[in-house]
Enzyme design. Structure first.
Site, PDB file in Angstrom:
ATOM      1  N   TYR A  87       0.911  -1.250  -0.135  1.00 40.22           N
ATOM      2  CA  TYR A  87       0.187   0.004   0.104  1.00 40.22           C
ATOM      3  C   TYR A  87       0.990   1.267  -0.190  1.00 40.22           C
ATOM      4  O   TYR A  87       0.600   2.107  -0.504  1.00 40.22           O
ATOM      5  CB  TYR A  87      -0.935  -0.186   1.348  1.00 40.22           C
ATOM      6  CG  TYR A  87      -2.128   1.220   1.152  1.00 40.22           C
ATOM      7  CD1 TYR A  87      -3.217   0.967   0.466  1.00 40.22           C
ATOM      8  CD2 TYR A  87      -1.718   2.503   1.595  1.00 40.22           C
ATOM      9  CE1 TYR A  87      -4.089   1.836   0.413  1.00 40.22           C
ATOM     10  CE2 TYR A  87      -2.669   3.439   1.613  1.00 40.22           C
ATOM     11  CZ  TYR A  87      -3.879   2.983   0.889  1.00 40.22           C
ATOM     12  OH  TYR A  87      -4.776   4.222   0.812  1.00 40.22           O
ATOM     13  N   PHE A 139      -8.315  21.191 -24.692  1.00 38.03           N
ATOM     14  CA  PHE A 139      -8.570  19.525 -24.529  1.00 38.03           C
ATOM     15  C   PHE A 139      -9.840  19.480 -23.510  1.00 38.03           C
ATOM     16  O   PHE A 139     -10.013  20.038 -22.561  1.00 38.03           O
ATOM     17  CB  PHE A 139      -7.436  18.696 -24.234  1.00 38.03           C
ATOM     18  CG  PHE A 139      -7.809  17.378 -24.249  1.00 38.03           C
ATOM     19  CD1 PHE A 139      -7.908  16.848 -25.871  1.00 38.03           C
ATOM     20  CD2 PHE A 139      -8.002  16.694 -23.244  1.00 38.03           C
ATOM     21  CE1 PHE A 139      -8.617  15.435 -25.875  1.00 38.03           C
ATOM     22  CE2 PHE A 139      -8.512  15.386 -23.487  1.00 38.03           C
ATOM     23  CZ  PHE A 139      -8.558  14.612 -24.850  1.00 38.03           C
ATOM     24  N   THR A 140     -10.685  18.698 -23.930  1.00 37.18           N
ATOM     25  CA  THR A 140     -11.881  18.558 -23.454  1.00 37.18           C
ATOM     26  C   THR A 140     -11.669  18.300 -21.899  1.00 37.18           C
ATOM     27  O   THR A 140     -12.115  18.971 -21.091  1.00 37.18           O
ATOM     28  CB  THR A 140     -12.588  17.093 -23.854  1.00 37.18           C
ATOM     29  OG1 THR A 140     -11.764  15.828 -23.889  1.00 37.18           O
ATOM     30  CG2 THR A 140     -12.892  17.347 -25.442  1.00 37.18           C
ATOM     31  N   ASP A 230       1.182  19.924 -20.703  1.00 37.03           N
ATOM     32  CA  ASP A 230       0.521  18.801 -20.811  1.00 37.03           C
ATOM     33  C   ASP A 230       1.467  17.797 -21.775  1.00 37.03           C
ATOM     34  O   ASP A 230       1.454  18.099 -22.992  1.00 37.03           O
ATOM     35  CB  ASP A 230      -0.891  19.000 -21.388  1.00 37.03           C
ATOM     36  CG  ASP A 230      -1.739  17.650 -21.749  1.00 37.03           C
ATOM     37  OD1 ASP A 230      -1.110  16.488 -21.670  1.00 37.03           O
ATOM     38  OD2 ASP A 230      -2.826  17.721 -21.876  1.00 37.03           O
ATOM     39  N   LYS A 273      -0.697   7.250 -23.386  1.00 39.36           N
ATOM     40  CA  LYS A 273      -0.484   7.648 -24.670  1.00 39.36           C
ATOM     41  C   LYS A 273       1.131   7.492 -25.106  1.00 39.36           C
ATOM     42  O   LYS A 273       1.618   6.223 -25.014  1.00 39.36           O
ATOM     43  CB  LYS A 273      -0.886   8.921 -25.000  1.00 39.36           C
ATOM     44  CG  LYS A 273      -2.197   9.330 -25.314  1.00 39.36           C
ATOM     45  CD  LYS A 273      -3.279   9.383 -24.164  1.00 39.36           C
ATOM     46  CE  LYS A 273      -4.285  10.080 -24.379  1.00 39.36           C
ATOM     47  NZ  LYS A 273      -5.246  10.054 -23.204  1.00 39.36           N
ATOM     48  N   ARG A 397     -14.329  14.983 -33.494  1.00 38.45           N
ATOM     49  CA  ARG A 397     -13.710  16.056 -32.717  1.00 38.45           C
ATOM     50  C   ARG A 397     -14.191  17.324 -33.349  1.00 38.45           C
ATOM     51  O   ARG A 397     -13.450  17.851 -33.934  1.00 38.45           O
ATOM     52  CB  ARG A 397     -12.098  15.868 -32.809  1.00 38.45           C
ATOM     53  CG  ARG A 397     -11.658  14.712 -32.216  1.00 38.45           C
ATOM     54  CD  ARG A 397     -11.178  14.766 -30.659  1.00 38.45           C
ATOM     55  NE  ARG A 397     -12.455  14.570 -29.839  1.00 38.45           N
ATOM     56  CZ  ARG A 397     -12.098  14.158 -28.633  1.00 38.45           C
ATOM     57  NH1 ARG A 397     -10.968  13.918 -28.101  1.00 38.45           N
ATOM     58  NH2 ARG A 397     -13.230  14.308 -27.959  1.00 38.45           N
ATOM     59  N   PHE A 464     -19.833  14.334 -25.476  1.00 36.06           N
ATOM     60  CA  PHE A 464     -19.548  13.609 -26.586  1.00 36.06           C
ATOM     61  C   PHE A 464     -19.470  12.021 -26.493  1.00 36.06           C
ATOM     62  O   PHE A 464     -19.580  11.228 -27.255  1.00 36.06           O
ATOM     63  CB  PHE A 464     -18.374  13.994 -27.259  1.00 36.06           C
ATOM     64  CG  PHE A 464     -16.919  13.912 -26.492  1.00 36.06           C
ATOM     65  CD1 PHE A 464     -16.845  15.184 -25.354  1.00 36.06           C
ATOM     66  CD2 PHE A 464     -16.041  12.759 -26.657  1.00 36.06           C
ATOM     67  CE1 PHE A 464     -15.736  15.205 -24.743  1.00 36.06           C
ATOM     68  CE2 PHE A 464     -14.935  13.035 -25.435  1.00 36.06           C
ATOM     69  CZ  PHE A 464     -14.866  14.185 -24.808  1.00 36.06           C
TER      70      PHE A 464
END
Ligand code: PLI
Length: 472
Positions: A87, A139-140, A230, A273, A397, A464
């Site tokens: 943990y 970005f969303t 980001d 990614k 998009r 979306f």
């Protein structure tokens, strides 16, 4: 239709050709199959014409996203067996921390379950009601967390980014004049940080140049504003710098990545990614006070600060994935495959965002369906048509992703109305790219007979993902 697969497309390819190839071979395969046209029609109707709501078993080639869809290497799978599931104080956390320090260069690391967990932490730590958060296109999930923390996002990307045909080599750049005008209008104390993404997903995977981030750092320093990155697809951004920016052609991807990050105060990351894993994320910062806050908040929202929502084995896979992700031959073949698909489509004069970015081909639905009003969801329609034609799953998009203005409640009308064919890393072959291109061509050839969609169900947040549509 003849397959372009083995046909030389340029003289250079016909004579003395030198192709790139993937720096790996396949050890395990996952069977896929295409269901019948009738079954695809039924599946799409049941999914409300939203590709997010399809069952993946009904999908043939899945280009919904490059997020969490990478094939892990044998080393990463071996690393999974070394998971320390304690943990607190898992050795895999310390490994991950040391790799992030080495390759991204930041001092402190807070693990999170995925990118939006890190976005939540940084937004809550720094944004207060009334703040403005400038960024190089939204970005969303990033913008939503900034808004939920009380901020207003302001787009300060260069104008070229909003033009899908403009060939600017760094369409992800920040327009420093736009940023400075905002600083002067609202005051630097109202700007907690500049939100910089490399590459810019919604612009088509477009990169930011080293010169731009260097100047941006200078501007932020002049006004005492923080600069956060980001870093989700920053490795791909580094590839474009190596390819296009003077002075970087002999620098390694790893060196470019580290230099770029050195101009920023910290980064949030969707490890799903660039980092080549199926789940994971992290926040890394230099500021002690931001670290303090984020490390305290992570135990409320994600998990203890040495796992942050990931299993030990997941952190090990991220650590190994980071090292693999910065290898020059990996990035070259990854972006090369995306470009291969882009070249096929361009050759058939199918409208796509140019230059081709790092992670996806973005079909320009506004030009694809030139007569269709944006209220009829051209990009969503195109995603639906592609699925009906071949079982290829893509993602909207455009107007559906852009959502509504939180102040007025009215639809936002983005300049870019795109359908994204996102290429997972190390998953599909060149033959898959050919099949995809041929399906896009078939849909393009019958574009005159296509009717648009209307939205019949709209959820409150990030609509979306779960909206439902019906054929007009
Ligand atoms: O999906 P997450 O929560 O791990 O990461 C959120 C996120 C942050 N920044 C950027 C640039 C992204 O592209 C991103 C997630 N993108 C997804 C899921 C995509 O399909 O593009």
């Amino acid at each position: 239709m003849s397959s372009p697969h083995n046909r030389p497309r340029t003289m250079g390819q016909q004579f003395g050709r030198r192709s790139w190839a993937e720096p790996w071979k396949i050890k395990m395969v996952e069977p896929i199959r295409m269901i019948s046209a009738e079954e695809r029609q039924k599946a799409l109707e049941e999914a409300g014409y939203n590709t997010f709501l399809l069952h993946s078993d009904d999908v043939y080639i899945d280009l919904l996203t490059d997020s969490g869809t990478s094939a892990m290497s044998d080393r990463q799978w071996a690393g999974m067996m070394l998971g320390d599931e304690a943990y607190a104080g898992s050795r895999n956390f310390y490994h991950l921390e040391s790799v992030i320090r080495e390759y991204y260069g930041y001092r402190h690391v807070v693990p999170t379950h995925q990118g939006r967990g890190a976005e939540h932490l940084i937004s809550r730590a720094l944004i207060r009601p009334g703040h403005y958060v400038p960024g190089n296109m939204y970005f969303t999930t990033t913008r939503l967390h900034q808004e939920l923390a009380g901020g207003t996002f302001v787009d300060v990307i260069v104008d070229e980014a909003h033009d899908p045909a403009n060939l600017h080599p760094f369409k992800g750049n920040v327009d420093l004049a736009k940023l400075e005008a905002l600083v002067k209008r609202v005051g630097p104390e109202q700007i907690p940080y500049v939100s910089l993404a490399g590459t810019v997903n919604m612009a088509g995977g477009q990169p930011v140049s080293m010169a731009n981030v260097r100047e941006l750092r200078g501007l932020c320093d002049r006004y005492g504003i923080r600069l956060y990155l980001d870093a989700t697809r920053m490795v791909e951004n580094a590839f474009f710098i190596q390819e296009r920016e003077e002075g970087y052609d002999t620098a390694s991807i790893a060196a470019i990545l580290k230099e770029f990050c050195s101009y920023t105060d910290g980064a949030w990351m969707s490890a799903k990614k660039d980092n080549l894993v199926n789940i994971g994320g992290w926040l890394a910062v230099n500021d002690e006070d931001v670290f303090e806050q984020a490390r305290n908040m992570v135990v409320v929202y994600e998990g203890l600060h040495t796992y942050g929502g990931m299993a030990g084995r997941d952190m090990e896979a991220v650590a190994i994935g980071i090292v693999e992700s910065v290898q020059d031959d990996h990035v070259r073949s990854r972006v090369g495959q995306v470009r291969y698909l882009g070249d096929l489509l361009s050759e058939w004069e199918i409208p796509i965002v140019a230059p081709v970015g790092g992670h996806a081909i973005f079909l320009d639905a506004k030009r694809f369906y030139a007569d269709m009003p944006q209220d009829h969801f051209p990009a969503q329609t195109l995603a639906a048509e592609l699925y009906l034609d071949s079982g290829v799953r893509s993602m909207e998009r455009g107007i559906a992703s852009a959502g509504r203005d939180p102040e007025t409640g009215r639809n936002r009308y983005p300049a870019l109305e795109l359908t994204r064919l996102t290429i997972p890393r190390r998953v599909y072959t060149q033959a898959h790219m050919d099949v995809i291109a041929e399906s896009v061509k078939a849909v393009y050839d019958k574009r005159g007979q296509t009717r648009g969609l209307e939205m019949v169900y709209e959820p409150e947040y990030l609509r979306f993902f779960q909206a439902r549509f019906a054929r007009l």
